[in-house]
Design an enzyme around this catalytic site. Structure first.
Site, PDB file in Angstrom:
ATOM      1  N   ALA A  73       9.691  12.643  40.534  1.00 49.78           N
ATOM      2  CA  ALA A  73      11.187  11.876  40.480  1.00 49.78           C
ATOM      3  C   ALA A  73      10.983  10.383  39.811  1.00 49.78           C
ATOM      4  CB  ALA A  73      11.791  11.848  42.045  1.00 49.78           C
ATOM      5  N   ASN A 154      16.805   8.181  51.008  1.00 50.70           N
ATOM      6  CA  ASN A 154      15.565   8.809  51.668  1.00 50.70           C
ATOM      7  C   ASN A 154      14.971   8.048  52.808  1.00 50.70           C
ATOM      8  OD1 ASN A 154      15.150   6.671  49.495  1.00 50.70           O
ATOM      9  ND2 ASN A 154      13.204   6.304  50.249  1.00 50.70           N
ATOM     10  N   GLN A 183      16.159  13.728  47.315  1.00 49.37           N
ATOM     11  CA  GLN A 183      16.407  14.352  48.717  1.00 49.37           C
ATOM     12  C   GLN A 183      17.322  15.071  49.011  1.00 49.37           C
ATOM     13  OE1 GLN A 183      14.059  13.619  51.034  1.00 49.37           O
ATOM     14  NE2 GLN A 183      12.582  12.063  50.273  1.00 49.37           N
ATOM     15  N   SER A 201      11.793  15.637  42.477  1.00 50.53           N
ATOM     16  CA  SER A 201      10.357  16.118  42.305  1.00 50.53           C
ATOM     17  C   SER A 201      10.375  17.516  43.075  1.00 50.53           C
ATOM     18  CB  SER A 201       9.857  15.101  43.236  1.00 50.53           C
ATOM     19  OG  SER A 201       9.315  14.253  42.633  1.00 50.53           O
ATOM     20  N   HIS A 203       7.798  18.554  44.756  1.00 48.64           N
ATOM     21  CA  HIS A 203       6.854  18.762  46.263  1.00 48.64           C
ATOM     22  C   HIS A 203       7.658  18.633  47.422  1.00 48.64           C
ATOM     23  CE1 HIS A 203       6.313  14.326  46.982  1.00 48.64           C
ATOM     24  NE2 HIS A 203       6.856  14.245  45.555  1.00 48.64           N
ATOM     25  N   THR A 239      -0.275  16.848  26.953  1.00 48.20           N
ATOM     26  CA  THR A 239      -0.512  18.282  27.220  1.00 48.20           C
ATOM     27  C   THR A 239       0.108  18.384  28.637  1.00 48.20           C
ATOM     28  OG1 THR A 239      -2.539  18.157  26.052  1.00 48.20           O
ATOM     29  CG2 THR A 239      -2.025  19.974  27.712  1.00 48.20           C
ATOM     30  N   CYS A 316       6.703   5.192  49.545  1.00 49.93           N
ATOM     31  CA  CYS A 316       6.361   4.669  48.241  1.00 49.93           C
ATOM     32  C   CYS A 316       6.286   3.144  48.775  1.00 49.93           C
ATOM     33  CB  CYS A 316       7.090   4.938  47.107  1.00 49.93           C
ATOM     34  SG  CYS A 316       7.013   6.683  46.715  1.00 49.93           S
TER      35      CYS A 316
END
Ligand code: PMP
Length: 368
Positions: A73, A154, A183, A201, A203, A239, A316
C-alpha cells in the site's frame, strides 16, 4: 505458560492463511522463470498471473486493466499521488487530503507541497474520527485536482463513507478521488464506483508481505515512478513478484466472512467493566484503540511475556518518537495507547487479554 499465541495486531500484519502458505510453497517449487519470458514456462506463469489480476478486478468490480500490482500500500499510495501530480507539474494546482492519513499518504502530500509547489489543504476529522462533508465543502474548489481520504483509519479504526465523499466531489468539482482502503478491505464493504484510485496491501488479510495493489481507473493518467520495462501497463517496471500477487488474489477471496466473528462488543464490555477507556467509540469491528496509564511500549512488552501481541500507533510510525498523526489531530497521546486489532477471535482469548492488561496495570500499582 502455554505456548499459544494471542495475536491482536492484525492491523499491522497478519499470519498468512495455511492455504496461502501451501500455495506459495507449491508455486515456489515450480515457477521461477520471469513472467515476461516468451518461452512456455514464462507464458504459463503469465497466464496464472493474469488470472490473479482478473480475480482482484472481479472482487472490486473493476476492469483487469485497472489493477496495478505493487510492493504494498505504501508504494501504491506513492504511485497514485506522485504519479498523478507529476502529470501536472507545469501548472501545479490544488490538492486535498486529511490530517490523519497513513504516513505513506500524508508525507507524500507534504512532499508535493514543500518540494514541488502544489497547494495542499488538510481536512480535520471530527471527534469520532470521521471526515464530515462540511469539512470537505470548506476546501473543495472547482479547480481542485485530487482529493485523497482514507476509508478506515489505521490507528483508531474510524471509517469514512466513500460513496458520500465521492458523490460530493464529482458533483462540485472535476477532481479525481483516491482512497487508501488498506484497513477496509475484507473488513467492511468497499464500493469503488465513484473512486478513481484505491490502494491496499495483501498482508493485512492473510496474504504475503511485499505485495499490494493500486486500483486505477482507466480514466486516470499517471506518470510511472519506476522506469524500465513495460510491466504493469508501463506503470511499474521491474521483474514481477508474481507468486506473492497470485497468493494475494487468493487471500482476498479466502478472507470473506472470517471477520464477522470478531467479538468486538464482548471486548468493549469487558474493557468498560475494567474501567479502561476507549479512544474513539466509532470504529470498525476489527480495530480499537484504548488508553493505558503506562507507556504503550511498556504495556506491549509486559503483554508479550504472555504471548499476547498488541499494537501501538501506526507501526510505520514506531520509529518516530513524536505523537502519531492521528493522535495529534484527535488530541490523544499515542504513547499511552495500545491498539487491539483482530479478524476473528473467541471470548476466551478476549478474556485472557483483558485480564492480563488489568494485571499489568495492577503490577504497576495503578488503580483504575
Ligand atoms: N495505509 C494504511 C492505512 C496502513 O495501515 C498501512 C500499513 N500500516 C499502509 C498504508 C502501508 O502498508 P504497507 O506497509 O504494506 O505498504
Amino acid at each position: 505458560m502455554n505456548n499459544k499465541i494471542y495475536y491482536f495486531d492484525v492491523a499491522s500484519s497478519t499470519k498468512p492463511y495455511p492455504e496461502i502458505i501451501d500455495l506459495n510453497n507449491k508455486l515456489l517449487e515450480k515457477y521461477y522463470a520471469n513472467s515476461e519470458a516468451i518461452h512456455s514456462l514464462g507464458i504459463e506463469i503469465s497466464k496464472l498471473y493474469e488470472k490473479a489480476r482478473q480475480k482482484v478486478a472481479d472482487f472490486f468490480g473493476v476492469k483487469n486493466s485497472e489493477i496495478i500490482f505493487t510492493s504494498g500500500a505504501s508504494e501504491a499510495n506513492n504511485l497514485a499521488i506522485k504519479g498523478f501530480c507529476f502529470n501536472h507539474l507545469k501548472n501545479k494546482g490544488h490538492l486535498i487530503t486529511t490530517s490523519y492519513e497513513h504516513p505513506s499518504v500524508l508525507n507524500t502530500f507534504k512532499q508535493m507541497e514543500e518540494l514541488f509547489g502544489f497547494e495542499v489543504d488538510y481536512l480535520k476529522p471530527n471527534q469520532d474520527g470521521v471526515i464530515e462533508l462540511e469539512e470537505l465543502k470548506k476546501y473543495l474548489r472547482k479547480d481542485t485536482l485530487l482529493v485523497s481520504v482514507m476509508q478506515v483509519n489505521n490507528e483508531i479504526g474510524s471509517y469514512n463513507d466513500l460513496k458520500i465523499i465521492s458523490n460530493y466531489i464529482k458533483k462540485h468539482s472535476s477532481a479525481y478521488f483516491h482512497s487508501d482502503i488498506t484497513q477496509a478491505v475484507n473488513k467492511i464493504e468497499v464500493n469503488l464506483d465513484d473512486v478513481d484510485m484505491a490502494s491496499f496491501s495483501f498482508h493485512k488479510f492473510g496474504g504475503l508481505k511485499g505485495s499490494g495493489c493500486l486500483i486505477k481507473k482507466n480514466r486516470v493518467n499517471l506518470v510511472p515512478l519506476i522506469n524500465g520495462g513495460l510491466q504493469e501497463n508501463g506503470l511499474r517496471a521491474g521483474t514481477v513478484n508474481y507468486i506473492a500477487h497470485i497468493c494475494g488474489a487468493k487471500a482476498l477471496t479466502l478472507n470473506n466472512n472470517r471477520h464477522n466473528n470478531s467479538n468486538m462488543e464482548y471486548l468493549k464490555n469487558l474493557l468498560f467493566q475494567a474501567g479502561i477507556e476507549v479512544v474513539s467509540q466509532k470504529h470498525i469491528d476489527n480495530i480499537i484503540l484504548i488508553k493505558t496509564p503506562i507507556k504503550s511500549e511498556v504495556m506491549q512488552n509486559a503483554l508479550s511475556k504472555y504471548n499476547i501481541y498488541v499494537g501501538s500507533k501506526s507501526t510505520c510510525s514506531n520509529k518516530n518518537k513524536d505523537n502519531s498523526n492521528t493522535g495529534k489531530v484527535m488530541n490523544y497521546d499515542a504513547s499511552y495507547c495500545i491498539r487491539i486489532s483482530f479478524i476473528e477471535t473467541n471470548k476466551e482469548d478476549i478474556e485472557f487479554l483483558v485480564n492480563k492488561i488489568k494485571e499489568v496495570i495492577d503490577n504497576y500499582g495503578i488503580k483504575l
